[in-house]
Scaffold this motif. Structure first.
Motif, mmCIF file in Angstrom:
data_model
loop_
_atom_site.group_PDB
_atom_site.id
_atom_site.type_symbol
_atom_site.label_atom_id
_atom_site.label_comp_id
_atom_site.label_asym_id
_atom_site.label_seq_id
_atom_site.Cartn_x
_atom_site.Cartn_y
_atom_site.Cartn_z
ATOM 1 N N ALA A 1 0.836 -1.207 0.000
ATOM 2 C CA ALA A 1 0.000 0.000 0.000
ATOM 3 C C ALA A 1 0.869 1.254 0.000
ATOM 4 O O ALA A 1 2.087 1.187 0.181
ATOM 5 N N ASN A 2 0.212 2.402 -0.190
ATOM 6 C CA ASN A 2 0.968 3.650 -0.204
ATOM 7 C C ASN A 2 1.510 3.983 1.183
ATOM 8 O O ASN A 2 1.026 3.496 2.191
ATOM 9 N N GLY A 3 2.539 4.825 1.201
ATOM 10 C CA GLY A 3 3.147 5.230 2.471
ATOM 11 C C GLY A 3 4.203 4.273 2.993
ATOM 12 O O GLY A 3 4.830 4.544 4.013
ATOM 13 N N CYS A 4 4.430 3.138 2.316
ATOM 14 C CA CYS A 4 5.433 2.173 2.781
ATOM 15 C C CYS A 4 6.838 2.609 2.354
ATOM 16 O O CYS A 4 7.007 3.275 1.330
ATOM 17 N N ILE A 5 7.826 2.198 3.136
ATOM 18 C CA ILE A 5 9.235 2.399 2.757
ATOM 19 C C ILE A 5 9.904 1.033 2.770
ATOM 20 O O ILE A 5 9.967 0.359 3.808
ATOM 21 N N ILE A 6 10.378 0.605 1.598
ATOM 22 C CA ILE A 6 10.969 -0.731 1.463
ATOM 23 C C ILE A 6 12.471 -0.583 1.234
ATOM 24 O O ILE A 6 12.902 -0.103 0.186
ATOM 25 N N GLU A 7 13.257 -1.047 2.222
ATOM 26 C CA GLU A 7 14.723 -1.059 2.058
ATOM 27 C C GLU A 7 15.236 -2.489 1.972
ATOM 28 O O GLU A 7 16.321 -2.733 1.480
ATOM 29 N N GLY A 8 14.441 -3.444 2.488
ATOM 30 C CA GLY A 8 14.853 -4.849 2.491
ATOM 31 C C GLY A 8 14.169 -5.647 1.389
ATOM 32 O O GLY A 8 13.945 -5.153 0.283
ATOM 33 N N LYS A 9 13.770 -6.875 1.711
ATOM 34 C CA LYS A 9 13.217 -7.794 0.708
ATOM 35 C C LYS A 9 11.815 -8.253 1.151
ATOM 36 O O LYS A 9 11.627 -8.658 2.301
ATOM 37 N N VAL A 10 10.866 -8.177 0.227
ATOM 38 C CA VAL A 10 9.484 -8.588 0.518
ATOM 39 C C VAL A 10 9.049 -9.605 -0.529
ATOM 40 O O VAL A 10 9.209 -9.372 -1.729
ATOM 41 N N GLU A 11 8.488 -10.725 -0.080
ATOM 42 C CA GLU A 11 8.072 -11.766 -1.029
ATOM 43 C C GLU A 11 6.737 -12.376 -0.594
ATOM 44 O O GLU A 11 6.550 -12.684 0.589
#
Length: 369
Positions: A293-303
């Motif tokens: 969703a909006n507003g997220c900050i992804i620096e790692g790994k999502v699966e």
């Protein structure tokens, strides 16, 4: 003149959602990265042309009222009709809230004032996209007293439900709770269409006999006296009232076919809008087969995961097969697999949290691990 009014019945709604319902009712449990469970039932009613919808609450409804507000997002903030939130009336002697028939009776003025002839009574924990006009047409065509919407069971249903025995003609002959002996894959979606007159008559006659539950006492005990028909819903439908069913039906949203069928039909699903910036993906981050969703900050790994608004995944963190609710923060080098994290959970650096697909790890609201 509009033909139908809607009743979303939260009284005695089955609830095995453990930590997810410690501080909220089933109707306001977050689902699908930005929605609540009640959004599906409410949107189905509005898309079917309902201008008069009542939500019969029972307990833990603060977050539900915050979500629904005036009903503006569903075009139900009207001068006539619109959305009515009707709290449970407590029994004077014991201070306990009673069953749904007593609540309907206590708010009977609401029904008398409504101009619509037919009532659609539904639970809030059914995830589907259905047109109630087609159900009412079927109801009138069969000249039924009551029409119940049902679906064929999936391979494994992890929810609580009722089974129906349905003849080739569509008539329902037996209706049993899950614990009964009936062997059939017809599962009730807990959506009932009937005339307002029949409903009010059933409310008064059942209460006079000391009964208190609409389906169990009003319909199931009188199934041989009433003309009850089943309407088969052939689209996607998820019954979400246990942790296993919540996890299963959430994960099914990662299937594009299911996602399109629920959200990209002619009829849309509406929810309370919250403005956030788009999700931000930092260099060297990775996201595969995920709803973010909006507003997220992804620096790692999502699966294979679902991330609600404002989730922060820090560097080196790995999230797999998990559902992360609003504003959670996953610190560096954390590994999360088969988990459900409620809102505002903080996972400190280097933790490893793993559950099983049949019994996911659950963290309750605002927990620090």
């Amino acid at each position: 003149m509009k033909r139908m009014m809607g009743v979303i019945n939260l009284v005695n709604e089955p609830d095995d959602l453990e930590e997810l319902t410690y501080s909220r009712c089933v109707a306001s449990v977050p689902f699908g990265a930005r929605y609540r469970l009640i959004d599906f039932t409410l949107s189905n009613m509005v898309n079917s042309g309902f201008e008069n919808v009542a939500v019969f609450t029972q307990h833990k409804y603060r977050s539900l009222m915050d979500h629904l507000g005036s009903g503006k997002e569903w075009d139900l903030d009207r001068k006539r009709g619109g959305m009515f939130i009707l709290p449970a009336i407590l029994q004077e002697t014991t201070g306990m809230s009673r069953g749904d028939l007593f609540q309907f009776y206590s708010h009977r003025d609401y029904f008398y004032r409504a101009r619509e002839e037919y009532v659609v009574i539904s639970r809030s924990h059914i995830v589907c996209n259905i047109d109630f006009n087609a159900v009412l047409d079927y109801h009138l065509e069969k000249n039924a007293d009551i029409t119940v919407v049902y679906k064929h069971a999936d391979d494994e249903e992890f929810a609580k439900y009722r089974r129906l025995a349905v003849k080739d003609s569509g008539q329902v002959t037996v209706m049993e709770d899950q614990s009964g002996r009936l062997r059939t894959d017809n599962i009730s979606m807990e959506m009932y269409v009937m005339s307002k007159e029949l409903l009010l008559d059933m409310v008064e006659s059942c209460l006079a006999q000391g009964y208190d539950h609409l389906v169990r006492d009003g319909i199931m005990k009188n199934i041989d006296k009433l003309s009850v028909y089943g309407y088969l819903h052939e689209g996607h439908a998820g019954i979400v009232n246990t942790i296993q069913s919540y996890y299963k039906h959430s994960m099914q949203l990662l299937n594009p076919k299911v996602w399109r069928e629920l959200f990209f039909q002619k009829n849309l699903i509406f929810t309370k809008v919250k403005d956030e910036p788009p999700a931000k993906y930092v260099e060297n981050s990775s996201a595969r087969n995920a709803l973010i969703a909006n507003g997220c900050i992804i620096e790692g790994k999502v699966e294979n995961s679902i991330l609600f608004r404002g989730v922060k995944i820090r560097k080196g963190a790995y999230v797999k097969n998990s559902i992360i609710l609003q504003n959670c923060e996953i610190e560096e080098n954390v590994i999360i697999e088969n988990a459900i994290l409620d809102k505002d959970v903080f996972i400190s650096r280097g933790r490893v949290l793993t559950g099983d697909k049949q019994a996911p790890f659950i963290a309750s609201k605002t927990k620090v691990i």
